[in-house]
Write an enzyme that holds these catalytic residues in place. Structure first.
Site, PDB file in Angstrom:
ATOM      1  N   SER A 185       0.842  -1.202   0.000  1.00  0.00           N
ATOM      2  CA  SER A 185       0.000   0.000   0.000  1.00  0.00           C
ATOM      3  C   SER A 185       0.875   1.249   0.000  1.00  0.00           C
ATOM      4  O   SER A 185       1.739   1.383  -0.861  1.00  0.00           O
ATOM      5  CB  SER A 185      -0.953  -0.046   1.198  1.00  0.00           C
ATOM      6  OG  SER A 185      -2.044   0.830   0.998  1.00  0.00           O
TER       7      SER A 185
ATOM      8  N   ASP B 263      -5.640  -3.918  -2.589  1.00  0.00           N
ATOM      9  CA  ASP B 263      -4.635  -3.595  -1.566  1.00  0.00           C
ATOM     10  C   ASP B 263      -3.884  -4.841  -1.091  1.00  0.00           C
ATOM     11  O   ASP B 263      -4.480  -5.841  -0.716  1.00  0.00           O
ATOM     12  CB  ASP B 263      -5.353  -2.942  -0.380  1.00  0.00           C
ATOM     13  CG  ASP B 263      -4.408  -2.213   0.551  1.00  0.00           C
ATOM     14  OD1 ASP B 263      -3.415  -2.820   0.983  1.00  0.00           O
ATOM     15  OD2 ASP B 263      -4.663  -1.043   0.856  1.00  0.00           O
TER      16      ASP B 263
END
Length: 253
Positions: free
Chosen positions: A39, A151
């Site tokens: 991320s 993610d």
């Protein structure tokens, strides 16, 4: 000379704390030989791997419109594209190739179509980072190579294991600890907590793998979409690393 790897967790705008920690490490002469990131950790990682200094990135991060473009998204819980992130990457890393980065990098994402972890160490940087940063229920999954990517924190928010065996020592920087909740939770808080719990379920045992583990003090009190605390977060990261000076010196041997 020992090869030192750095693993950078996800954590939204808490990523400014990553930059503070890295700035202190750089001042002590610790430059990574390999980087893994999830991320926001992937975004910080590729920028460092391209050759940008942490303090330079901090100044860039405070001035660019990227911060303004996602202000308040945490509250809206909508589905947004990651085009601004693409523009940012192409502006500052125009070659857009993971293989051309100065430091080997591993970018962690989740393949939702196959329900497995997908780690990029080659290919387009913008694709890899956008996928890794597509926080659930906020950003649209990225459709790439016939799969929906999201993610990396869904399956691996602290990618220490990704660089095991690729370096002599590992420094893990975690900006997403999960703190205890006191009192009742409404629906929105319950949903957020569920995602956080799932994301952090695989973190604890990885701490033991780190030769140096850095978790900025009270970092959990900052929201992952809090765009107004960049200065505080940077200073927090820097001070947290500074307080571990003796351990850093020992790590260098």
């Amino acid at each position: 000379m020992q090869k030192i790897g750095i693993a950078l967790s996800g954590g939204g705008f808490r990523g400014f704390a990553h930059l503070g920690v890295l700035q202190y490490l750089f001042e002590q002469g610790i430059i990574p030989s390999v980087i893994s990131g999830t991320s926001v950790g992937s975004l910080v990682g590729v920028m460092i791997a391209e050759g940008y200094e942490p303090e330079e990135l901090f100044k860039m991060g405070r001035s660019i419109k990227f911060a303004n473009s996602i202000r308040g998204l945490g509250a809206k819980a909508g589905i947004f594209p990651t085009n601004t992130l693409k523009d940012f990457i192409l502006k500052y890393i125009p070659h857009n190739s993971i293989e051309k980065l100065k430091i080997p990098s591993y970018i962690v994402s989740t393949n939702l179509s196959e329900s497995n972890l997908l780690v990029f160490n080659e290919g387009p940087i913008d694709i890899a980072v956008r996928a890794s940063c597509s926080f659930p229920l906020v950003f649209q999954p990225l459709y790439y190579n016939h799969s929906y990517l999201s993610d990396g924190g869904i399956l691996n928010n602290f990618p220490v294991d990704i660089i095991e065996g690729k370096c002599d020592k590992i420094i893990g920087i975690n900006i997403s600890p999960i703190s205890k909740i006191v009192g009742e939770m409404n629906i929105a808080a319950l949903l957020k907590r569920t995602v956080q719990t799932a994301i952090n379920s695989n973190v604890n045992h990885k701490i033991e793998v780190c030769d140096l583990y850095i978790e900025p003090k009270d970092i959990g009190s900052y929201g992952i979409f809090d765009t107004k605390k960049s200065d505080e977060l940077y200073k927090l990261g820097y001070q947290s690393a500074k307080e571990m000076h003796e351990h850093i010196v020992n790590l260098k041997g």
